[in-house]
Scaffold this motif. Structure first.
Motif, PDB file in Angstrom:
ATOM      1  N   ILE A  48       0.843  -1.195   0.000  1.00  0.00           N
ATOM      2  CA  ILE A  48       0.000   0.000   0.000  1.00  0.00           C
ATOM      3  C   ILE A  48       0.876   1.241   0.000  1.00  0.00           C
ATOM      4  O   ILE A  48       1.748   1.396   0.847  1.00  0.00           O
ATOM      5  CB  ILE A  48      -0.939   0.023   1.225  1.00  0.00           C
ATOM      6  N   ASN A  49       0.615   2.104  -0.953  1.00  0.00           N
ATOM      7  CA  ASN A  49       1.387   3.324  -1.117  1.00  0.00           C
ATOM      8  C   ASN A  49       0.940   4.364  -0.091  1.00  0.00           C
ATOM      9  O   ASN A  49       1.652   4.652   0.876  1.00  0.00           O
ATOM     10  CB  ASN A  49       1.182   3.834  -2.550  1.00  0.00           C
ATOM     11  N   ILE A  50      -0.263   4.873  -0.267  1.00  0.00           N
ATOM     12  CA  ILE A  50      -0.835   5.863   0.641  1.00  0.00           C
ATOM     13  C   ILE A  50      -2.103   5.275   1.237  1.00  0.00           C
ATOM     14  O   ILE A  50      -2.923   4.682   0.529  1.00  0.00           O
ATOM     15  CB  ILE A  50      -1.138   7.174  -0.102  1.00  0.00           C
ATOM     16  N   ALA A  51      -2.288   5.428   2.548  1.00  0.00           N
ATOM     17  CA  ALA A  51      -3.465   4.887   3.226  1.00  0.00           C
ATOM     18  C   ALA A  51      -4.739   5.500   2.646  1.00  0.00           C
ATOM     19  O   ALA A  51      -4.728   6.587   2.058  1.00  0.00           O
ATOM     20  CB  ALA A  51      -3.386   5.161   4.726  1.00  0.00           C
ATOM     21  N   THR A  52      -5.841   4.785   2.813  1.00  0.00           N
ATOM     22  CA  THR A  52      -7.113   5.284   2.309  1.00  0.00           C
ATOM     23  C   THR A  52      -7.441   6.646   2.916  1.00  0.00           C
ATOM     24  O   THR A  52      -6.986   6.999   3.995  1.00  0.00           O
ATOM     25  CB  THR A  52      -8.241   4.283   2.614  1.00  0.00           C
ATOM     26  N   LEU A  53      -8.256   7.389   2.209  1.00  0.00           N
ATOM     27  CA  LEU A  53      -8.438   8.820   2.424  1.00  0.00           C
ATOM     28  C   LEU A  53      -9.030   9.166   3.795  1.00  0.00           C
ATOM     29  O   LEU A  53      -9.941   8.512   4.284  1.00  0.00           O
ATOM     30  CB  LEU A  53      -9.339   9.378   1.328  1.00  0.00           C
ATOM     31  N   GLN A  62      -3.298  12.633   3.529  1.00  0.00           N
ATOM     32  CA  GLN A  62      -2.834  11.366   2.979  1.00  0.00           C
ATOM     33  C   GLN A  62      -1.610  10.923   3.768  1.00  0.00           C
ATOM     34  O   GLN A  62      -0.626  11.660   3.861  1.00  0.00           O
ATOM     35  CB  GLN A  62      -2.506  11.506   1.498  1.00  0.00           C
ATOM     36  N   VAL A  63      -1.689   9.730   4.329  1.00  0.00           N
ATOM     37  CA  VAL A  63      -0.606   9.182   5.136  1.00  0.00           C
ATOM     38  C   VAL A  63       0.151   8.167   4.298  1.00  0.00           C
ATOM     39  O   VAL A  63      -0.399   7.146   3.878  1.00  0.00           O
ATOM     40  CB  VAL A  63      -1.158   8.517   6.410  1.00  0.00           C
ATOM     41  N   SER A  64       1.415   8.447   4.043  1.00  0.00           N
ATOM     42  CA  SER A  64       2.238   7.548   3.234  1.00  0.00           C
ATOM     43  C   SER A  64       2.787   6.419   4.089  1.00  0.00           C
ATOM     44  O   SER A  64       3.697   6.613   4.894  1.00  0.00           O
ATOM     45  CB  SER A  64       3.390   8.307   2.579  1.00  0.00           C
ATOM     46  N   LEU A  65       2.243   5.225   3.894  1.00  0.00           N
ATOM     47  CA  LEU A  65       2.729   4.058   4.624  1.00  0.00           C
ATOM     48  C   LEU A  65       4.126   3.663   4.148  1.00  0.00           C
ATOM     49  O   LEU A  65       4.967   3.246   4.943  1.00  0.00           O
ATOM     50  CB  LEU A  65       1.756   2.885   4.453  1.00  0.00           C
ATOM     51  N   LEU A  66       4.367   3.815   2.848  1.00  0.00           N
ATOM     52  CA  LEU A  66       5.700   3.499   2.313  1.00  0.00           C
ATOM     53  C   LEU A  66       6.763   4.365   2.960  1.00  0.00           C
ATOM     54  O   LEU A  66       7.825   3.880   3.362  1.00  0.00           O
ATOM     55  CB  LEU A  66       5.734   3.712   0.796  1.00  0.00           C
ATOM     56  N   ALA A  67       6.479   5.662   3.059  1.00  0.00           N
ATOM     57  CA  ALA A  67       7.467   6.579   3.634  1.00  0.00           C
ATOM     58  C   ALA A  67       7.670   6.314   5.114  1.00  0.00           C
ATOM     59  O   ALA A  67       8.797   6.308   5.616  1.00  0.00           O
ATOM     60  CB  ALA A  67       7.025   8.019   3.411  1.00  0.00           C
ATOM     61  N   ALA A  68       6.573   6.101   5.844  1.00  0.00           N
ATOM     62  CA  ALA A  68       6.679   5.853   7.284  1.00  0.00           C
ATOM     63  C   ALA A  68       7.536   4.631   7.574  1.00  0.00           C
ATOM     64  O   ALA A  68       8.330   4.622   8.527  1.00  0.00           O
ATOM     65  CB  ALA A  68       5.284   5.671   7.883  1.00  0.00           C
ATOM     66  N   ASN A  69       7.405   3.610   6.751  1.00  0.00           N
ATOM     67  CA  ASN A  69       8.144   2.363   6.970  1.00  0.00           C
ATOM     68  C   ASN A  69       9.603   2.441   6.531  1.00  0.00           C
ATOM     69  O   ASN A  69      10.364   1.502   6.767  1.00  0.00           O
ATOM     70  CB  ASN A  69       7.446   1.207   6.251  1.00  0.00           C
ATOM     71  N   ARG A  70       9.988   3.540   5.923  1.00  0.00           N
ATOM     72  CA  ARG A  70      11.401   3.760   5.570  1.00  0.00           C
ATOM     73  C   ARG A  70      11.991   4.939   6.352  1.00  0.00           C
ATOM     74  O   ARG A  70      13.034   5.475   5.984  1.00  0.00           O
ATOM     75  CB  ARG A  70      11.536   4.039   4.066  1.00  0.00           C
ATOM     76  N   ASP A  71      11.333   5.334   7.430  1.00  0.00           N
ATOM     77  CA  ASP A  71      11.799   6.480   8.227  1.00  0.00           C
ATOM     78  C   ASP A  71      13.033   6.068   9.028  1.00  0.00           C
ATOM     79  O   ASP A  71      12.973   5.198   9.889  1.00  0.00           O
ATOM     80  CB  ASP A  71      10.678   6.924   9.167  1.00  0.00           C
ATOM     81  N   GLU A  72      14.146   6.728   8.746  1.00  0.00           N
ATOM     82  CA  GLU A  72      15.410   6.393   9.413  1.00  0.00           C
ATOM     83  C   GLU A  72      15.373   6.722  10.906  1.00  0.00           C
ATOM     84  O   GLU A  72      16.179   6.205  11.681  1.00  0.00           O
ATOM     85  CB  GLU A  72      16.591   7.116   8.751  1.00  0.00           C
ATOM     86  N   GLY A  73      14.429   7.557  11.313  1.00  0.00           N
ATOM     87  CA  GLY A  73      14.274   7.852  12.728  1.00  0.00           C
ATOM     88  C   GLY A  73      13.647   6.707  13.510  1.00  0.00           C
ATOM     89  O   GLY A  73      13.718   6.675  14.736  1.00  0.00           O
ATOM     90  N   ARG A  74      13.038   5.774  12.822  1.00  0.00           N
ATOM     91  CA  ARG A  74      12.398   4.622  13.468  1.00  0.00           C
ATOM     92  C   ARG A  74      13.102   3.308  13.162  1.00  0.00           C
ATOM     93  O   ARG A  74      13.188   2.421  14.023  1.00  0.00           O
ATOM     94  CB  ARG A  74      10.929   4.534  13.008  1.00  0.00           C
ATOM     95  N   PHE A  75      13.634   3.164  11.943  1.00  0.00           N
ATOM     96  CA  PHE A  75      14.245   1.902  11.523  1.00  0.00           C
ATOM     97  C   PHE A  75      15.698   2.121  11.113  1.00  0.00           C
ATOM     98  O   PHE A  75      15.969   2.909  10.200  1.00  0.00           O
ATOM     99  CB  PHE A  75      13.468   1.297  10.338  1.00  0.00           C
ATOM    100  N   PRO A  76      16.648   1.452  11.760  1.00  0.00           N
ATOM    101  CA  PRO A  76      18.058   1.569  11.354  1.00  0.00           C
ATOM    102  C   PRO A  76      18.237   1.053   9.919  1.00  0.00           C
ATOM    103  O   PRO A  76      17.655   0.042   9.538  1.00  0.00           O
ATOM    104  CB  PRO A  76      18.792   0.663  12.350  1.00  0.00           C
ATOM    105  N   ASP A  77      19.011   1.769   9.134  1.00  0.00           N
ATOM    106  CA  ASP A  77      19.278   1.385   7.737  1.00  0.00           C
ATOM    107  C   ASP A  77      17.989   0.975   7.028  1.00  0.00           C
ATOM    108  O   ASP A  77      17.854  -0.148   6.524  1.00  0.00           O
ATOM    109  CB  ASP A  77      20.291   0.242   7.683  1.00  0.00           C
ATOM    110  N   PRO A  78      17.007   1.854   6.955  1.00  0.00           N
ATOM    111  CA  PRO A  78      15.683   1.467   6.454  1.00  0.00           C
ATOM    112  C   PRO A  78      15.659   1.042   4.994  1.00  0.00           C
ATOM    113  O   PRO A  78      14.767   0.297   4.585  1.00  0.00           O
ATOM    114  CB  PRO A  78      14.848   2.721   6.675  1.00  0.00           C
ATOM    115  N   ALA A  79      16.631   1.511   4.203  1.00  0.00           N
ATOM    116  CA  ALA A  79      16.647   1.159   2.784  1.00  0.00           C
ATOM    117  C   ALA A  79      17.320  -0.182   2.514  1.00  0.00           C
ATOM    118  O   ALA A  79      17.460  -0.580   1.365  1.00  0.00           O
ATOM    119  CB  ALA A  79      17.333   2.260   1.980  1.00  0.00           C
TER     120      ALA A  79
END
Length: 389
Positions: A273-278, A299-316
């Motif tokens: 899922i790219n962006i959560a439902t409206l 619009q909440v970007s789930l993709l972006a949140a799950n790659r946030d370096e502030g939450r996940f080490p080496d997110p990429a």
């Protein structure tokens, strides 16, 4: 779309909230950071009420640019409601969508996976999306809801059109066709109930309450679409991720017990899922140092949140041994995906079977030729051509 993650990372670096326009020109606010995303997904000041959303959209872009038929015909489900309506609808759905019923599907999912892998083995090259990633969850959810096999291809086409960013008239035609089919299907289940989940929903009651006809049709739509779109693209995105990271694939081949945790990493790393439902604000909402006024779409970007370096080490970096948990690929709060356990089990079985049968799987063409679906909601490939040996 191929550079979605890079674009989102750049946007995240420019602040907690970014004003954007949706595909049809509607002004909105995009949220990309993990903590803000998680908070807003559970914030009651962000409404998902279907009627209010269409009124607000018509006000912003004009009623002629709003696909009202979608909301009127198929929008009366729990994902488009706030409490107390949401509470009532979800409670009724949970009576049919039980953990025991989902766990009981494992042997059938394993059988479907084996049959599809057997069919693939007759070829040197296949499109993994058409030959495997699509058929596994589509077969499962259609069998679960009692959709006839001969209707599944047409249904998948309607779903793809409705979730895309194509012409409004094409979307409306797909909505009408889907609605007509589901009305007939619900009527069939009422007259001749079976052991399927939709029959259970038709006859589900809770303290004298039951789903109305519109709610039944809309809920059937939600479960059918969400029940396969998420898992189709989870399997496809995960397979591509493993083809790009052969050392991670080798770990899973050597130790299949890692697969449940790996599925959580696939969901975090490149979710379906790219962006959560409206959602839209019914009150002013502070996000970081900014304020989103009442009466604005968010619009909440789930993709972006799950790659946030502030939450996940080496997110990429894909790491199938990463400690599981924390991602928001299935949402968060009261609208957390009711089918998440089913999606996880399907992905675990399908990906485990794929790697065991074809450990030398490889891309059949240049990676730069891969094309992603044109959809603000769905993050997935149109096709994934692979060599099997």
């Amino acid at each position: 779309m191929q550079h979605t993650h890079e674009t989102l990372q750049d946007l995240r670096g420019h602040g907690a909230v970014c004003p954007i326009r949706m595909p049809r020109g509607t002004p909105s606010y995009l949220v990309t950071g993990y903590e803000n995303a998680r908070a807003l997904l559970a914030d009651p000041r962000l409404s998902k009420d279907n009627r209010g959303a269409y009124e607000l959209m018509a006000k912003k872009v004009g009623p002629e640019n709003v696909n009202a038929s979608f909301g009127q015909l198929l929008g009366a489900h729990m994902l488009n409601t706030d409490p107390p309506d949401h509470t009532r609808l979800r409670k009724l759905v949970n009576k049919a969508f039980t953990p025991g019923a989902i766990a009981g599907l494992r042997p059938r999912i394993e059988q479907i996976t084996t049959e599809l892998l057997d069919a693939m083995a007759e070829h040197e090259q296949v499109d993994l999306m058409a030959a495997f990633a699509g058929p596994v969850p589509i077969t499962v959810i259609c069998e679960l809801l009692g959709v006839r096999e001969q209707d599944r291809g047409e249904f998948s086409g309607w779903s793809a059109t409705m979730l895309g960013a194509g012409a409004l008239e094409d979307v409306q035609a797909a909505v009408l066709a889907m609605h007509q089919y589901l009305v007939a299907l619900v009527a069939q289940k009422r007259a001749e109930p079976g052991e399927d989940l939709l029959s259970g929903l038709v006859h589900a009651t809770d303290e004298g309450d039951s789903l109305s006809e519109d709610e039944l049709v809309s809920m059937a739509f939600l479960l059918l679409v969400a029940g396969h779109e998420t898992t189709v693209n989870l399997i496809g995105n995960a397979t591509l991720a493993l083809l790009r990271a052969p050392e991670q694939r080798a770990k899973l081949v050597a130790d299949p017990s890692l697969m449940p945790g790996a599925v959580e990493e696939f969901l975090r790393f490149d979710g379906p899922i790219n962006i959560a439902t409206l959602r839209y604000t019914i009150d002013d909402v502070e996000v970081g140092a900014q304020t989103i006024p009442a009466g604005e779409f968010v619009q909440v970007s789930l993709l972006a949140a799950n790659r946030d370096e502030g939450r996940f080490p080496d997110p990429a970096e894909l790491d199938v041994t990463r400690a599981a948990g924390g991602h928001v690929a299935f949402g968060y709060g009261i609208h957390y995906c009711v089918g998440a356990p089913l999606a996880r089990m399907e992905a675990e079985i399908a990906l485990g079977g794929l790697l065991a049968r074809f450990p030398r799987l490889s891309l059949a063409g240049p990676e730069e030729d891969l094309v992603y679906r044109n959809s603000p909601l769905i993050h997935g490939l149109l096709a994934l051509p692979v060599l099997l040996r």
